[in-house]
Write a protein that holds these residues in place. Structure first.
Motif, mmCIF file in Angstrom:
data_model
loop_
_atom_site.group_PDB
_atom_site.id
_atom_site.type_symbol
_atom_site.label_atom_id
_atom_site.label_comp_id
_atom_site.label_asym_id
_atom_site.label_seq_id
_atom_site.Cartn_x
_atom_site.Cartn_y
_atom_site.Cartn_z
ATOM 1 N N SER A 185 3.566 -51.555 -22.273
ATOM 2 C CA SER A 185 2.585 -52.204 -21.098
ATOM 3 C C SER A 185 0.935 -52.085 -21.265
ATOM 4 O O SER A 185 0.391 -52.740 -21.410
ATOM 5 N N ARG A 205 -0.183 -39.492 -24.318
ATOM 6 C CA ARG A 205 1.036 -38.502 -24.642
ATOM 7 C C ARG A 205 1.727 -38.890 -26.067
ATOM 8 O O ARG A 205 2.179 -37.813 -26.842
ATOM 9 N N THR A 206 2.283 -40.332 -26.233
ATOM 10 C CA THR A 206 3.057 -39.491 -27.323
ATOM 11 C C THR A 206 2.314 -41.479 -28.323
ATOM 12 O O THR A 206 2.073 -42.456 -27.718
ATOM 13 N N LYS A 325 12.367 -44.793 -29.086
ATOM 14 C CA LYS A 325 11.715 -45.605 -27.789
ATOM 15 C C LYS A 325 11.193 -47.423 -28.274
ATOM 16 O O LYS A 325 11.446 -47.797 -28.669
#
Ligand code: FAD
Ligand code: NAP
Length: 530
Positions: A185, A205-206, A325
């Motif tokens: 998103s 963060r990642t 992911k």
């Protein structure tokens, strides 16, 4: 409203909508409740700038009605959110679905009454509906996840979540915007927000891997070919692991079986082509770290070549396995970090400590912003279900039954919850597929099952603890053969603090469908029909 129907359905996204159509065909009465004020689910809620599908339009659409799929004209290779919402509204009009949906109504509880084998469902509007069956079509990605940062309520500016975007849109002109997250998103919205805002600070963060989508206006000659053979095209897609992309060229060989030059040339071709074809060049990206590293390294080099500031590029380069992911598709994401009005803040090494009235504090630095965008994803797969007070036999709550993580048989039913079904539930391929294909398969299976129970005069159908435990073990064993469990993804619940770490979706659509069909052929094997 107080009434009795055959089936109560929660949710009017693509799953709930198709359930109405099927139930009507079977002569079953149905009541659908939807929290939003129209159909569309995901595409009703996620109106953030840049929201679009990353499965090609001709594939991300219903296949159950040939006239519908022949007549609907997609405009872009990957449909944007307004077009998919318009499509959902068209389907609702075409099949007159809204007459069975009560909008702006949130289901708060659904309890099984053991004395008469009926479900009693209540809503925030005071409705009480009794039904023989209940179907949760509540969506896998419909419960927004907003991290609880200290001081968040003291922020005085406007706050948005990508999954709950205002209908009237947001004008970022002249604003200093802070955006938390760098998942799909975020990656879709960042280039557009950056082009509008005075300044955009992205809190990462990642770092995510992202491939160019290469979205464009639709290729009409391609659409004509698809429409001439739509059934065969859909059938071929259903034979793919993710139920999409039968037209993607796949080599059934290891990435390590070719020379580095050949591999790079292949990656380069696919990078130019855009989309998920990128990860389909060889058959072992998600099976061995060595094969994975070949493609991961290629993307890292691309990021370094696009992003001009070496320090920013370094932060944007992901280190985890590529594909464990959800892979992102973008339109100018990495290029956006070359803009003077965009700053990247790494919050992996220095997590966000608190939100103040006018900014975000991380690593002892306050980043001043006057608008805050949470692109922080969802309490995926279980969030919307567990927000409802669902109780089965002996008044046991679904939250208790799933305390150590979701347990289902086929992602369709949980022991102790008779006549209750989930569409795209944990333990089914769901989020690892073109979800409309998974939704159609589930809705057809569920409505066929309900019709069977009704016509055979049975009272209830439910799985057993033994069956669901074996199924959960199977889902995890399949995942453990891959690299999927190797990073902290929402597939594992790792994005929500305290959520049990269990790999929720099943990898492999075709074998799953075969299993579901086999279960039926063997008289609903694994279920008890009473
Ligand atoms: P949803 O569309 O989520 O609908 C569920 C509905 O249930 C919602 O409208 C919600 O309001 C309602 N609801 C939930 N709880 C309650 C309650 N208690 N009471 C009343 N109503 C309730 N999938 C793909 O295959 N390809 C893609 O490219 C893709 N892109 C996506 C992009 C975004 C931004 C997101 C968030 C998801 C995307 N997905 C994609 C997944 C997408 O969710 C599915 O494709 C599909 O739209 C899900 O449909 P659904 O009907 O199962 O659930
Ligand atoms: P997401 O992938 O879960 O991304 C959420 C982002 O927020 C991540 O970068 C996450 O970092 C970050 N985050 C969460 N909590 C945080 C915290 N406390 N501090 C800092 N950062 C935090 O969510 P999403 O982008 O909404 O996408 C969810 C899924 O929806 C996708 O994976 C996809 O399936 C679907 N989707 C598809 C499309 C599409 O292209 N069609 C578009 C949007 C969404 P970590 O990674 O470190 O957790």
């Amino acid at each position: 409203m107080e009434r009795f129907v055959d089936i109560t359905v929660v949710g009017a996204g693509f799953a709930g909508m198709y359930t109405i159509h099927r139930a009507r065909q079977m002569g079953l009465s149905i009541q659908v409740f939807e929290a939003g004020d129209d159909v569309g689910g995901t595409w009703y809620w996620n109106r953030y700038p840049g929201a679009r599908c990353d499965i090609e339009s001709v594939e991300y659409s219903y296949s159950f009605d040939d006239d519908l799929q022949q007549e609907w004209e997609w405009k872009e290779r990957y449909a944007p959110q307004p077009e998919i919402l318009e499509y959902a509204q068209h389907v609702a009009d075409r099949f007159n679905l809204r007459s069975d949906i009560q909008f702006s109504t949130r289901v708060v509880s659904s309890h099984f009454n053991e004395s008469n084998n009926q479900w009693v469902t209540t809503t925030d509007k005071g409705d009480i509906v009794t039904s023989k069956f209940v179907v949760f079509a509540t969506g896998c990605l419909s419960s927004a996840n907003t991290p609880q940062f200290a001081g968040a309520t003291s922020f005085t500016g406007d706050v948005y979540h990508t999954g709950q975007w205002p209908h009237e849109g947001v004008d970022f002109t002249g604003k200093t915007v802070g955006l938390i997250g760098t998942g799909s998103s975020a990656i879709q919205s960042i280039p557009i927000i950056a082009a509008q805002a005075k300044h955009l600070t992205v809190f990462q963060r990642t770092a995510s891997y992202s491939i160019p989508a290469r979205n464009d206006t639709i290729d009409h000659s391609y659409v004509k070919d698809v429409k001439n053979n739509y059934k065969q095209f859909r059938d071929a897609n259903r034979q793919q692991t993710g139920a999409f992309g039968s037209n993607i060229l796949r080599y059934d060989i290891s990435a390590l079986s070719v020379t580095e030059e050949e591999r790079r040339a292949e990656f380069e071709r696919r990078w130019e082509q855009g989309g998920f074809a990128f990860l389909s060049a060889y058959n072992d990206f998600l099976l061995t770290p060595e094969a994975n590293e070949t493609v991961a390294q290629f993307v890292r080099e691309k990021i370094f070549s696009i992003v001009k500031d070496p320090a920013t590029a370094e932060k944007l380069v992901p280190q985890q396995v590529i594909g464990c992911k959800r892979l992102c598709l973008d339109s100018g994401y990495f290029e956006t970090f070359n803009r003077d009005n965009v700053t990247l803040v790494d919050v992996a090494s220095s997590p966000i400590e608190r939100i103040t009235s006018g900014g975000v504090v991380a690593g002892n630095v306050e980043h001043e912003v006057d608008v805050l965008v949470y692109a922080t994803g969802f309490d995926a797969m279980t969030g919307s279900l567990l927000k409802i007070d669902i109780r089965g036999r002996q008044n046991k709550t679904l939250s208790d039954a799933w305390e150590a993580g979701p347990v289902t048989y086929l992602g369709l039913n949980t022991a102790g919850f008779p006549n209750m079904f989930m569409v795209s539930g944990p333990g089914s391929p769901s989020v690892l597929t073109n979800m409309i294909m998974s939704i159609e398969q589930h809705v057809e299976w569920i409505t066929d099952c309900i019709s069977h129970i009704v016509s055979s005069g049975k009272a209830t159908i439910e799985t057993t603890e033994k069956n669901q435990d074996e199924w959960v073990a199977f889902v995890n064993a399949v995942a453990d053969m891959t690299l999927y469990p190797s990073c902290n993804s929402w597939y594992l619940g790792a994005n929500v603090p305290g959520k049990p770490r269990v790999f929720m979706p099943l990898i492999g659509f075709p074998t799953y469908v075969d299993k579901c069909n086999e279960v039926v052929a063997n008289g609903y094997e694994g279920f008890v029909l009473a």
